[in-house]
Design an enzyme around this catalytic site. Structure first.
Site, mmCIF file in Angstrom:
data_model
loop_
_atom_site.group_PDB
_atom_site.id
_atom_site.type_symbol
_atom_site.label_atom_id
_atom_site.label_comp_id
_atom_site.label_asym_id
_atom_site.label_seq_id
_atom_site.Cartn_x
_atom_site.Cartn_y
_atom_site.Cartn_z
ATOM 1 N N GLN A 31 0.984 -1.204 0.049
ATOM 2 C CA GLN A 31 -0.094 0.041 -0.106
ATOM 3 C C GLN A 31 0.917 1.215 -0.113
ATOM 4 O OE1 GLN A 31 -1.859 -1.514 3.515
ATOM 5 N NE2 GLN A 31 0.202 -1.825 4.385
ATOM 6 N N GLU A 106 2.714 -8.465 10.837
ATOM 7 C CA GLU A 106 2.386 -7.309 10.010
ATOM 8 C C GLU A 106 2.910 -7.672 8.358
ATOM 9 O OE1 GLU A 106 1.017 -3.953 9.850
ATOM 10 O OE2 GLU A 106 1.572 -4.371 7.900
ATOM 11 N N ASP A 155 -5.623 -6.321 14.481
ATOM 12 C CA ASP A 155 -5.610 -4.778 14.381
ATOM 13 C C ASP A 155 -5.308 -4.644 12.828
ATOM 14 O OD1 ASP A 155 -5.269 -2.254 14.597
ATOM 15 O OD2 ASP A 155 -3.522 -2.285 15.942
HETATM 16 N N1 SAM Z 1 -5.951 1.566 13.298
HETATM 17 C C1 SAM Z 1 -6.002 1.011 12.039
HETATM 18 C C2 SAM Z 1 -7.551 1.112 11.512
HETATM 19 O O1 SAM Z 1 -8.157 0.293 11.873
HETATM 20 O O2 SAM Z 1 -7.754 2.109 10.776
HETATM 21 C C3 SAM Z 1 -5.466 -0.276 11.714
HETATM 22 C C4 SAM Z 1 -3.999 0.145 11.853
HETATM 23 S S1 SAM Z 1 -2.617 -0.867 11.377
HETATM 24 C C5 SAM Z 1 -1.993 0.393 10.593
HETATM 25 C C6 SAM Z 1 -3.284 -1.967 10.235
HETATM 26 C C7 SAM Z 1 -2.121 -2.802 9.559
HETATM 27 O O3 SAM Z 1 -2.634 -3.961 8.915
HETATM 28 C C8 SAM Z 1 -1.534 -2.174 8.295
HETATM 29 O O4 SAM Z 1 0.019 -1.882 8.652
HETATM 30 C C9 SAM Z 1 -1.553 -3.377 7.269
HETATM 31 O O5 SAM Z 1 -0.238 -3.448 6.523
HETATM 32 C C10 SAM Z 1 -1.692 -4.339 8.164
HETATM 33 N N2 SAM Z 1 -2.384 -5.656 7.501
HETATM 34 C C11 SAM Z 1 -3.403 -5.606 6.384
HETATM 35 N N3 SAM Z 1 -3.596 -6.894 6.281
HETATM 36 C C12 SAM Z 1 -2.898 -7.669 6.776
HETATM 37 C C13 SAM Z 1 -2.503 -9.146 6.828
HETATM 38 N N4 SAM Z 1 -3.481 -9.923 6.019
HETATM 39 N N5 SAM Z 1 -1.581 -9.687 7.547
HETATM 40 C C14 SAM Z 1 -0.900 -8.823 8.302
HETATM 41 N N6 SAM Z 1 -1.101 -7.494 8.611
HETATM 42 C C15 SAM Z 1 -2.057 -7.023 7.596
#
Ligand code: SAM
Length: 282
Positions: A31, A106, A155
């Site tokens: 992303q 992550e 999360d």
């Molecule tokens: N607080 C936030 C929200 O709900 O808007 C979420 C924050 S955190 C930055 C979300 C993270 O999830 C991102 O950094 C993204 O890269 C990660 N992510 C998304 N899909 C994922 C997956 N399948 N496995 C692991 N991490 C993932």
């Protein structure tokens, strides 16, 4: 010249904030990652144009995602956190000396690198020695785990792009398997207010409810998220989030919080009628 960041909350509704400066803009593996400096909300993390975290209201999200399960089961020792690249959830969990290990999965390493450099408010505890970071897809990681974790926290981003698989029945089933007998699953559960978010919330709840014997949702107010009314899910094999709340024990720890407290914990599970109707919980 004025700079503004605008996120579309629906096709007909937008949310805007004034921007002082774009601090960084890079392409991650999954992303586009932006950090903005804003006068009202402090630093703001944006992924693919969607607002993730602001310095001003992140405490609400991160306290509610971590202290709710910790107050229900004070014996949580081994935690799996999926997503969470900004580090806010990890910061709250590391406040418990009783937690021995936190596996964080992550998918996008670049998010962690950018947050460590530009968002120290949330990323400040990612180097805690109990934290082990795996850069892979949480969906795949959890497939291989059995009876390992006391708590899983999802999360994640919304259910499109890399986050899509984290809102599926297969994933919830694998979380069930990865959790111990008194394990708890907390997940980012979207919002009931706008139609598209409500559909995701209803589907996720239906799938989790068909997987876990105890499946509840709880609410909070997050000013920068669509409608401001946001939910997390609490699912477990044996523990009820209200009946099994250990309020006295949690309060004795004297963890200083700005949003969470054990009275609010109980109230957060009392949900409005239109949400009960949406989730068939009348
Ligand atoms: N607080 C936030 C929200 O709900 O808007 C979420 C924050 S955190 C930055 C979300 C993270 O999830 C991102 O950094 C993204 O890269 C990660 N992510 C998304 N899909 C994922 C997956 N399948 N496995 C692991 N991490 C993932």
């Amino acid at each position: 010249m004025e700079l503004w960041f605008t996120e579309k909350h629906t096709k007909q509704v937008s949310f805007s904030m004034k921007v002082d400066k774009q601090l960084v803009s890079v392409q991650g593996d999954y992303q586009r990652i932006d950090v903005l400096k804003t006068p009202e909300f402090g630093r703001v993390l944006v992924l693919d144009g969607y607002l993730m975290v602001t310095e001003k209201d992140e405490f609400i999200y991160h306290e509610m995602i971590s202290h709710v399960p910790m107050a229900v089961n004070p014996n949580i020792k081994k935690v799996l956190v999926i997503g969470a690249g900004d580090g806010g959830t990890i910061r709250e969990l590391t406040r418990y000396a009783s937690i021995e290990l936190i596996d964080m999965v992550e998918i996008d390493k670049k998010v962690v690198e950018v947050c460590k450099e530009y968002l120290p408010t949330t990323a400040c505890k990612l180097d805690d020695e109990r934290v082990h970071i795996y850069y892979e897809d949480g969906l795949k990681f959890v497939r291989t785990k059995e009876n390992e974790y006391d708590l899983i926290i999802v999360d994640s981003t919304d259910p499109f792009g890399p986050g899509e698989g984290l809102f599926t029945k297969e994933f919830y089933g694998n979380c069930y398997k990865a959790l111990k007998e008194d394990g708890i699953l907390i997940n980012q559960h979207e919002s009931p207010y706008y139609e598209d978010d409500a559909k995701v919330m209803e589907r996720a709840h239906r799938q989790i409810k068909s997987t876990f014997p105890i499946s509840k949702v709880y609410q909070m107010h997050i000013p920068t998220y669509p409608s401001g009314h946001w939910f997390f899910g609490f699912a477990s094999k044996t523990l009820d989030p209200v009946k099994d709340l250990k309020a006295k024990e949690w309060n004795e720890k004297q963890i200083k919080t700005r949003y969470y407290n054990t009275d609010l914990h109980v109230g957060a599970f009392a949900i409005p009628n239109y949400v009960k109707e949406l989730l068939n919980e009348e």
